[in-house]
Design a protein around this motif. Structure first.
Motif, PDB file in Angstrom:
ATOM      1  N   THR A 130     -10.959  -0.316 -39.215  1.00 33.84           N
ATOM      2  CA  THR A 130      -9.704   0.335 -39.582  1.00 33.84           C
ATOM      3  C   THR A 130      -8.753  -0.727 -40.128  1.00 33.84           C
ATOM      4  O   THR A 130      -9.150  -1.880 -40.301  1.00 33.84           O
ATOM      5  CB  THR A 130      -9.059   1.050 -38.370  1.00 33.84           C
ATOM      6  OG1 THR A 130      -8.790   0.095 -37.350  1.00 33.84           O
ATOM      7  CG2 THR A 130      -9.970   2.148 -37.829  1.00 33.84           C
ATOM      8  N   ASP A 131      -7.517  -0.351 -40.387  1.00 35.15           N
ATOM      9  CA  ASP A 131      -6.541  -1.263 -40.969  1.00 35.15           C
ATOM     10  C   ASP A 131      -5.462  -1.651 -39.960  1.00 35.15           C
ATOM     11  O   ASP A 131      -5.265  -0.975 -38.952  1.00 35.15           O
ATOM     12  CB  ASP A 131      -5.861  -0.609 -42.177  1.00 35.15           C
ATOM     13  CG  ASP A 131      -6.850  -0.357 -43.300  1.00 35.15           C
ATOM     14  OD1 ASP A 131      -7.675  -1.242 -43.577  1.00 35.15           O
ATOM     15  OD2 ASP A 131      -6.783   0.729 -43.899  1.00 35.15           O
ATOM     16  N   VAL A 132      -4.751  -2.719 -40.286  1.00 42.27           N
ATOM     17  CA  VAL A 132      -3.601  -3.159 -39.499  1.00 42.27           C
ATOM     18  C   VAL A 132      -2.339  -2.752 -40.247  1.00 42.27           C
ATOM     19  O   VAL A 132      -2.220  -2.979 -41.449  1.00 42.27           O
ATOM     20  CB  VAL A 132      -3.606  -4.693 -39.288  1.00 42.27           C
ATOM     21  CG1 VAL A 132      -2.320  -5.153 -38.611  1.00 42.27           C
ATOM     22  CG2 VAL A 132      -4.820  -5.123 -38.481  1.00 42.27           C
ATOM     23  N   ILE A 133      -1.405  -2.140 -39.525  1.00 36.02           N
ATOM     24  CA  ILE A 133      -0.105  -1.785 -40.086  1.00 36.02           C
ATOM     25  C   ILE A 133       0.930  -2.622 -39.349  1.00 36.02           C
ATOM     26  O   ILE A 133       1.041  -2.546 -38.127  1.00 36.02           O
ATOM     27  CB  ILE A 133       0.198  -0.288 -39.917  1.00 36.02           C
ATOM     28  CG1 ILE A 133      -0.874   0.541 -40.619  1.00 36.02           C
ATOM     29  CG2 ILE A 133       1.588   0.033 -40.446  1.00 36.02           C
ATOM     30  CD1 ILE A 133      -0.795   2.018 -40.339  1.00 36.02           C
ATOM     31  N   SER A 134       1.664  -3.423 -40.090  1.00 36.07           N
ATOM     32  CA  SER A 134       2.623  -4.344 -39.505  1.00 36.07           C
ATOM     33  C   SER A 134       4.042  -3.902 -39.822  1.00 36.07           C
ATOM     34  O   SER A 134       4.313  -3.407 -40.926  1.00 36.07           O
ATOM     35  CB  SER A 134       2.369  -5.740 -40.076  1.00 36.07           C
ATOM     36  OG  SER A 134       3.288  -6.652 -39.585  1.00 36.07           O
ATOM     37  N   TYR A 135       4.932  -4.104 -38.861  1.00 37.72           N
ATOM     38  CA  TYR A 135       6.345  -3.754 -39.027  1.00 37.72           C
ATOM     39  C   TYR A 135       7.209  -4.994 -38.815  1.00 37.72           C
ATOM     40  O   TYR A 135       6.814  -5.915 -38.107  1.00 37.72           O
ATOM     41  CB  TYR A 135       6.746  -2.669 -38.018  1.00 37.72           C
ATOM     42  CG  TYR A 135       6.025  -1.354 -38.255  1.00 37.72           C
ATOM     43  CD1 TYR A 135       6.578  -0.383 -39.074  1.00 37.72           C
ATOM     44  CD2 TYR A 135       4.798  -1.103 -37.658  1.00 37.72           C
ATOM     45  CE1 TYR A 135       5.923   0.820 -39.292  1.00 37.72           C
ATOM     46  CE2 TYR A 135       4.127   0.083 -37.872  1.00 37.72           C
ATOM     47  CZ  TYR A 135       4.698   1.045 -38.686  1.00 37.72           C
ATOM     48  OH  TYR A 135       4.036   2.233 -38.913  1.00 37.72           O
ATOM     49  N   THR A 136       8.379  -4.975 -39.408  1.00 42.50           N
ATOM     50  CA  THR A 136       9.337  -6.057 -39.189  1.00 42.50           C
ATOM     51  C   THR A 136       9.972  -5.861 -37.818  1.00 42.50           C
ATOM     52  O   THR A 136       9.805  -4.824 -37.178  1.00 42.50           O
ATOM     53  CB  THR A 136      10.426  -6.052 -40.270  1.00 42.50           C
ATOM     54  OG1 THR A 136      11.149  -4.824 -40.172  1.00 42.50           O
ATOM     55  CG2 THR A 136       9.845  -6.235 -41.664  1.00 42.50           C
ATOM     56  N   LYS A 137      10.764  -6.852 -37.404  1.00 45.21           N
ATOM     57  CA  LYS A 137      11.435  -6.771 -36.112  1.00 45.21           C
ATOM     58  C   LYS A 137      12.360  -5.560 -36.035  1.00 45.21           C
ATOM     59  O   LYS A 137      12.529  -4.970 -34.973  1.00 45.21           O
ATOM     60  CB  LYS A 137      12.257  -8.052 -35.872  1.00 45.21           C
ATOM     61  CG  LYS A 137      11.989  -8.682 -34.553  1.00 45.21           C
ATOM     62  CD  LYS A 137      12.790  -9.963 -34.392  1.00 45.21           C
ATOM     63  CE  LYS A 137      12.287 -10.691 -33.177  1.00 45.21           C
ATOM     64  NZ  LYS A 137      13.001 -11.940 -32.934  1.00 45.21           N
ATOM     65  N   ASP A 138      12.930  -5.163 -37.178  1.00 37.12           N
ATOM     66  CA  ASP A 138      13.843  -4.020 -37.167  1.00 37.12           C
ATOM     67  C   ASP A 138      13.138  -2.688 -37.483  1.00 37.12           C
ATOM     68  O   ASP A 138      13.774  -1.672 -37.738  1.00 37.12           O
ATOM     69  CB  ASP A 138      15.032  -4.240 -38.105  1.00 37.12           C
ATOM     70  CG  ASP A 138      14.630  -4.463 -39.550  1.00 37.12           C
ATOM     71  OD1 ASP A 138      13.419  -4.449 -39.854  1.00 37.12           O
ATOM     72  OD2 ASP A 138      15.530  -4.676 -40.385  1.00 37.12           O
ATOM     73  N   GLY A 139      11.796  -2.700 -37.477  1.00 37.07           N
ATOM     74  CA  GLY A 139      11.029  -1.462 -37.586  1.00 37.07           C
ATOM     75  C   GLY A 139      10.634  -1.010 -38.968  1.00 37.07           C
ATOM     76  O   GLY A 139      10.086   0.075 -39.131  1.00 37.07           O
TER      77      GLY A 139
END
Length: 143
Positions: A130-139
């Motif tokens: 599957t894939d990785v979904i990354s978010y910033t610290k503020d979402g």
């Protein structure tokens, strides 16, 4: 199909016996929870290697004393095989970077740094294809 120390997947044959025992035990537990062989084997190998690297000498000695896995062992039903197709998310919450499979109830692990969290998320996602979904610290979602 469950395995034991004499009948196990070929991909586990070149590991030392204690590590192989952990792999078989983990894979059998996953099979009992509805995972297919082709899903359980790579995940068990990866997780058992991680356990082996991080386990204390005492933990290894205690596990070595346990009975060897058998094909008819009973395993507690837990987890959710439906999550195998879900992507892995990395996000900041409660002053920690969290790694969680989408739709899972709780995070798999938490880390002090985003780099550590992304590394772990990539390992999990690779095992599940599957894939990785990354978010910033503020979402905000990152590409």
């Amino acid at each position: 199909m469950p395995w034991n120390m004499k009948d196990y997947p070929a991909s586990m044959k070149n590991f030392e016996p204690l590590l192989r025992k952990k792999m078989i035990d983990m894979a059998n537990a996953m099979l009992a929870n509805g995972y297919d062989d082709d899903q359980a084997i790579p995940i068990a190998i990866s997780q058992a290697k991680e356990w082996f690297e991080n386990a204390t000498t005492k933990e290894k000695e205690e596990f070595e004393k346990e009975a060897n896995p058998q094909k008819n062992d009973q395993h507690e039903q837990s987890g959710n095989p439906d999550l195998l197709d879900e992507d892995v998310e990395v996000f900041f919450k409660e002053d920690k970077w969290q790694v969680k499979t989408k739709k899972a109830e709780r995070a798999d692990q938490t880390f002090d740094t985003k780099a550590e969290a992304i590394k772990r998320a990539k390992e999990i996602a690779e095992n599940k294809d599957t894939d990785v979904i990354s978010y910033t610290k503020d979402g905000k979602k990152q590409s």
